[in-house]
Design a protein around this motif. Structure first.
Motif, PDB file in Angstrom:
ATOM      1  N   ALA A   3       0.819  -1.218   0.000  1.00 30.82           N
ATOM      2  CA  ALA A   3       0.000   0.000   0.000  1.00 30.82           C
ATOM      3  C   ALA A   3       0.850   1.263   0.000  1.00 30.82           C
ATOM      4  CB  ALA A   3      -0.933  -0.005   1.214  1.00 30.82           C
ATOM      5  N   GLY A   4       2.162   1.108  -0.044  1.00 34.22           N
ATOM      6  CA  GLY A   4       3.036   2.272  -0.124  1.00 34.22           C
ATOM      7  C   GLY A   4       3.695   2.683   1.166  1.00 34.22           C
ATOM      8  N   LEU A   5       3.562   1.872   2.223  1.00 37.66           N
ATOM      9  CA  LEU A   5       4.202   2.206   3.498  1.00 37.66           C
ATOM     10  C   LEU A   5       5.674   1.812   3.496  1.00 37.66           C
ATOM     11  CD1 LEU A   5       1.048   1.957   4.136  1.00 37.66           C
ATOM     12  CD2 LEU A   5       1.755   1.627   6.491  1.00 37.66           C
ATOM     13  N   LYS A   6       5.992   0.660   2.911  1.00 37.25           N
ATOM     14  CA  LYS A   6       7.380   0.207   2.838  1.00 37.25           C
ATOM     15  C   LYS A   6       8.015   0.718   1.543  1.00 37.25           C
ATOM     16  CE  LYS A   6       6.796  -4.083   5.511  1.00 37.25           C
ATOM     17  NZ  LYS A   6       6.763  -5.565   5.426  1.00 37.25           N
ATOM     18  N   PRO A   7       9.101   1.451   1.638  1.00 32.77           N
ATOM     19  CA  PRO A   7       9.718   2.013   0.430  1.00 32.77           C
ATOM     20  C   PRO A   7      10.305   0.963  -0.506  1.00 32.77           C
ATOM     21  CG  PRO A   7      11.108   2.412   2.353  1.00 32.77           C
ATOM     22  CD  PRO A   7       9.817   1.872   2.860  1.00 32.77           C
ATOM     23  N   ASN A   8      10.522  -0.254  -0.003  1.00 36.38           N
ATOM     24  CA  ASN A   8      11.125  -1.289  -0.854  1.00 36.38           C
ATOM     25  C   ASN A   8      10.104  -2.024  -1.708  1.00 36.38           C
ATOM     26  OD1 ASN A   8       9.826  -2.867   1.054  1.00 36.38           O
ATOM     27  ND2 ASN A   8      11.684  -3.753   1.924  1.00 36.38           N
ATOM     28  N   GLY A   9       8.831  -1.655  -1.591  1.00 36.12           N
ATOM     29  CA  GLY A   9       7.804  -2.277  -2.419  1.00 36.12           C
ATOM     30  C   GLY A   9       7.233  -3.567  -1.884  1.00 36.12           C
ATOM     31  N   ASN A  10       7.678  -4.009  -0.712  1.00 41.27           N
ATOM     32  CA  ASN A  10       7.150  -5.242  -0.121  1.00 41.27           C
ATOM     33  C   ASN A  10       5.754  -5.030   0.439  1.00 41.27           C
ATOM     34  OD1 ASN A  10       9.504  -6.585  -0.735  1.00 41.27           O
ATOM     35  ND2 ASN A  10      10.383  -6.402   1.322  1.00 41.27           N
ATOM     36  N   ASN A  11       5.032  -6.123   0.639  1.00 40.65           N
ATOM     37  CA  ASN A  11       3.688  -6.040   1.222  1.00 40.65           C
ATOM     38  C   ASN A  11       3.731  -5.363   2.581  1.00 40.65           C
ATOM     39  OD1 ASN A  11       2.811  -7.446  -0.988  1.00 40.65           O
ATOM     40  ND2 ASN A  11       2.242  -9.310   0.106  1.00 40.65           N
TER      41      ASN A  11
ATOM     42  N   SER B 235     -12.769 -12.069  -0.947  1.00 40.81           N
ATOM     43  CA  SER B 235     -12.871 -13.514  -1.170  1.00 40.81           C
ATOM     44  C   SER B 235     -11.495 -14.138  -1.408  1.00 40.81           C
ATOM     45  CB  SER B 235     -13.776 -13.811  -2.371  1.00 40.81           C
ATOM     46  OG  SER B 235     -13.194 -13.299  -3.580  1.00 40.81           O
ATOM     47  N   ALA B 236     -10.436 -13.333  -1.274  1.00 43.98           N
ATOM     48  CA  ALA B 236      -9.078 -13.830  -1.525  1.00 43.98           C
ATOM     49  C   ALA B 236      -8.653 -14.807  -0.449  1.00 43.98           C
ATOM     50  CB  ALA B 236      -8.100 -12.659  -1.591  1.00 43.98           C
ATOM     51  N   LYS B 237      -7.823 -15.750  -0.838  1.00 41.09           N
ATOM     52  CA  LYS B 237      -7.266 -16.718   0.104  1.00 41.09           C
ATOM     53  C   LYS B 237      -5.759 -16.794  -0.135  1.00 41.09           C
ATOM     54  CE  LYS B 237     -11.086 -19.809   1.345  1.00 41.09           C
ATOM     55  NZ  LYS B 237     -10.771 -19.987   2.772  1.00 41.09           N
ATOM     56  N   SER B 238      -5.040 -15.853   0.442  1.00 41.63           N
ATOM     57  CA  SER B 238      -3.588 -15.841   0.293  1.00 41.63           C
ATOM     58  C   SER B 238      -2.926 -15.582   1.633  1.00 41.63           C
ATOM     59  CB  SER B 238      -3.135 -14.802  -0.733  1.00 41.63           C
ATOM     60  OG  SER B 238      -1.717 -14.881  -0.883  1.00 41.63           O
ATOM     61  N   GLY B 239      -2.842 -16.632   2.426  1.00 43.90           N
ATOM     62  CA  GLY B 239      -2.148 -16.519   3.699  1.00 43.90           C
ATOM     63  C   GLY B 239      -0.692 -16.168   3.534  1.00 43.90           C
ATOM     64  N   GLU B 240      -0.097 -16.575   2.426  1.00 44.58           N
ATOM     65  CA  GLU B 240       1.305 -16.246   2.168  1.00 44.58           C
ATOM     66  C   GLU B 240       1.487 -14.740   2.020  1.00 44.58           C
ATOM     67  OE1 GLU B 240       5.015 -17.454  -0.791  1.00 44.58           O
ATOM     68  OE2 GLU B 240       2.962 -18.123  -1.256  1.00 44.58           O
ATOM     69  N   ASN B 241       0.626 -14.091   1.238  1.00 41.69           N
ATOM     70  CA  ASN B 241       0.714 -12.639   1.076  1.00 41.69           C
ATOM     71  C   ASN B 241       0.517 -11.922   2.404  1.00 41.69           C
ATOM     72  OD1 ASN B 241       1.216 -12.733  -1.650  1.00 41.69           O
ATOM     73  ND2 ASN B 241      -0.899 -12.343  -2.267  1.00 41.69           N
ATOM     74  N   LEU B 242      -0.441 -12.406   3.202  1.00 36.19           N
ATOM     75  CA  LEU B 242      -0.688 -11.794   4.508  1.00 36.19           C
ATOM     76  C   LEU B 242       0.536 -11.931   5.403  1.00 36.19           C
ATOM     77  CD1 LEU B 242      -2.436 -10.568   6.760  1.00 36.19           C
ATOM     78  CD2 LEU B 242      -3.282 -12.874   7.231  1.00 36.19           C
ATOM     79  N   SER B 243       1.143 -13.106   5.431  1.00 33.85           N
ATOM     80  CA  SER B 243       2.282 -13.344   6.317  1.00 33.85           C
ATOM     81  C   SER B 243       3.437 -12.404   5.999  1.00 33.85           C
ATOM     82  CB  SER B 243       2.743 -14.803   6.211  1.00 33.85           C
ATOM     83  OG  SER B 243       3.331 -15.080   4.954  1.00 33.85           O
ATOM     84  N   LYS B 244       3.587 -12.047   4.725  1.00 33.01           N
ATOM     85  CA  LYS B 244       4.658 -11.128   4.336  1.00 33.01           C
ATOM     86  C   LYS B 244       4.287  -9.678   4.632  1.00 33.01           C
ATOM     87  CE  LYS B 244       6.401 -14.219   0.735  1.00 33.01           C
ATOM     88  NZ  LYS B 244       6.575 -14.447  -0.728  1.00 33.01           N
TER      89      LYS B 244
ATOM     90  N   ILE C 198       2.788  -8.423   7.204  1.00 27.97           N
ATOM     91  CA  ILE C 198       2.910  -8.009   8.597  1.00 27.97           C
ATOM     92  C   ILE C 198       4.346  -8.039   9.101  1.00 27.97           C
ATOM     93  CG2 ILE C 198       0.557  -8.771   9.046  1.00 27.97           C
ATOM     94  CD1 ILE C 198       1.648 -11.166  10.547  1.00 27.97           C
ATOM     95  N   MET C 199       5.295  -8.423   8.256  1.00 25.41           N
ATOM     96  CA  MET C 199       6.696  -8.500   8.661  1.00 25.41           C
ATOM     97  C   MET C 199       7.315  -7.111   8.809  1.00 25.41           C
ATOM     98  SD  MET C 199       7.873 -11.637   6.149  1.00 25.41           S
ATOM     99  CE  MET C 199       9.625 -11.318   6.378  1.00 25.41           C
ATOM    100  N   THR C 200       8.221  -6.975   9.773  1.00 24.72           N
ATOM    101  CA  THR C 200       9.034  -5.758   9.880  1.00 24.72           C
ATOM    102  C   THR C 200      10.495  -6.163   9.709  1.00 24.72           C
ATOM    103  OG1 THR C 200       8.921  -5.955  12.304  1.00 24.72           O
ATOM    104  CG2 THR C 200       7.396  -4.420  11.259  1.00 24.72           C
ATOM    105  N   THR C 201      11.190  -6.430  10.813  1.00 19.58           N
ATOM    106  CA  THR C 201      12.585  -6.886  10.698  1.00 19.58           C
ATOM    107  C   THR C 201      12.674  -8.406  10.613  1.00 19.58           C
ATOM    108  OG1 THR C 201      12.862  -6.923  13.105  1.00 19.58           O
ATOM    109  CG2 THR C 201      13.445  -4.880  11.955  1.00 19.58           C
ATOM    110  N   ASP C 202      11.549  -9.073  10.481  1.00 18.84           N
ATOM    111  CA  ASP C 202      11.532 -10.532  10.376  1.00 18.84           C
ATOM    112  C   ASP C 202      12.338 -10.987   9.167  1.00 18.84           C
ATOM    113  OD1 ASP C 202       8.726 -11.471  12.080  1.00 18.84           O
ATOM    114  OD2 ASP C 202       8.931  -9.388  11.465  1.00 18.84           O
TER     115      ASP C 202
END
Length: 395
Positions: A24-32, A136-145, A147-151
């Motif tokens: 959504a534009g919060l991370k400057p590196n383009g990650n979720n 209706s999306a089912k992408s737990g993988e996208n969600l898991s990425k 919420i990451m910060t320094t993970d």
């Protein structure tokens, strides 16, 4: 009787749960950096939060609801903690939810945030991002990425619980956490989803039972953040439930997530279990074990693979528990280095203990010899990478 079986997948494999993550534009590196969990039917929800006195706006927003409320939507962002933002922080959450195109579908929507403390939410980016969601999306993988910060890696788990009556339910989690982790929850978000038909009171009880040996027993750096959250969502779709099975399944999930966080402790290479045995009281066992998992001197010894039992003994004594060096026994796995006042740390023993510390995970056992109470806390080493990550955290 019941059986708990690990299965492949993410929380989107649990009946009735939908999720996704986007940039959504919060991370400057383009990650979720923005994700959601959604259910068609409102869920029972229970949560435990940080013990930091300065609780972030999302926690205050959650606690503004009456107990035993239900929800069907959780919005989660990284990069911005929405902490120390005062009343405006809660107002921003309400403004965000009222601006969503699908707000009519939401029941008591919740928000969870992680990232830098002391900045207001970038509402325009969050609103635009959330309005692009497909519920209706089912992408737990996208969600898991998202919420990451320094993970260094996503943290997920999924289990099926088979009951004696032939019914079954699923339970799984998605979490983040790597730094600012201390044994009073941690800098972590953990969302546990289940289709078990678990009542709110049992869910809250199970959370409180299991937190002490999982999230409250881990330490990376001894710091406790403002946003720490463990949230359980139960939609009851399976119509299956057994209290003992649920408590144990929740423990398994919470312990797995906690261990993943310790192993990912911002540059950590080692995970140590600090087992205090035979303390005079349960309180003493907990106090000593957590002191060991928190000690910077102990952590740096682990980083250097140095089996310095003096640091272990000194930390136990400094914790102010009842102890006696003539009753104390210290072991690295099964290698005894100090035995009731006798130093066993000769050249051969030190070499054996050093080999233990070269492993990725091991146990340091401290037998106090004054009672029959025990506790295990978990920690990791602390090295150069931790300093590097946290020196650059805001960039």
């Amino acid at each position: 009787m019941f059986t708990i079986l690990p299965i492949q997948g993410y929380i989107d494999q649990i009946d009735g749960f939908f999720c996704d993550g986007i940039h959504a534009g919060l991370k400057p590196n383009g990650n979720n950096d923005l994700g959601f969990i959604y259910t068609n039917e409102p869920c029972n929800v229970a949560a435990i939060f940080t013990e930091n006195r300065f609780q972030a706006a999302p926690l205050k927003h959650f606690l503004s609801h009456k107990e035993e409320f239900k929800t069907n939507f959780v919005l989660i962002n990284s990069k911005n903690a929405n902490a120390l933002t005062g009343k405006k922080g809660v107002e921003d959450i309400n403004t965000l939810f009222s601006s969503l195109d699908f707000k009519e579908k939401l029941v008591n929507p919740l928000m969870s945030s992680t990232g830098v403390i002391g900045n207001r939410l970038p509402l325009e980016k969050l609103i635009a991002g959330a309005n692009s969601f497909d519920l209706s999306a089912k992408s737990g993988e996208n969600l898991s990425k998202a919420i990451m910060t320094t993970d260094a890696y996503p943290k997920t788990s999924l289990y099926e619980v088979k009951l004696e009556d032939g019914k079954s339910f699923k339970i799984g989690a998605v979490a983040k956490g790597a730094g600012m982790i201390n044994p009073n929850l941690a800098t972590m978000l953990c969302f546990i989803c289940t289709d078990a038909a678990v009542p709110y009171s049992d869910m809250k009880e199970a959370l409180n039972i299991n937190k002490e040996t999982t999230f409250n027993a881990i330490s990376v750096d001894g710091d406790t953040s403002t946003n720490d959250t463990v949230m359980v969502l139960a939609n009851g779709k399976s119509k299956a439930y057994d209290k003992d099975a649920f408590i144990e399944a929740l423990r398994v999930v919470m312990h797995e997530m906690a261990m993943l966080m310790v192993a990912d402790g911002e540059g950590a290479k080692k995970v140590a279990a600090f087992e205090v045995r035979n303390a005079a009281t349960k309180e003493d066992a907990i106090k000593a074990a957590k002191a060991l998992s928190n000690s910077l001197l102990v952590k740096t010894a682990l980083f250097g693979e140095d089996p310095n039992f003096g640091r272990i003994a000194s930390t136990i004594g400094a914790s102010q528990i009842a102890c006696d060096d003539e009753k104390l026994v210290i072991s690295y796995n099964d290698i005894v280095v100090f035995d009731k006042g006798e130093i066993c740390f000769d050249k051969e023993t030190e070499e054996k203990a050093s080999k233990v510390l070269k492993q990725n995970s091991y146990k340091i056992i401290c037998d106090i010899g004054l009672g029959n109470c025990s506790f295990v806390a978990y920690g990791c080493d602390l090295g150069y990478k931790y300093v590097e990550i946290n020196a650059d955290y805001r960039s």
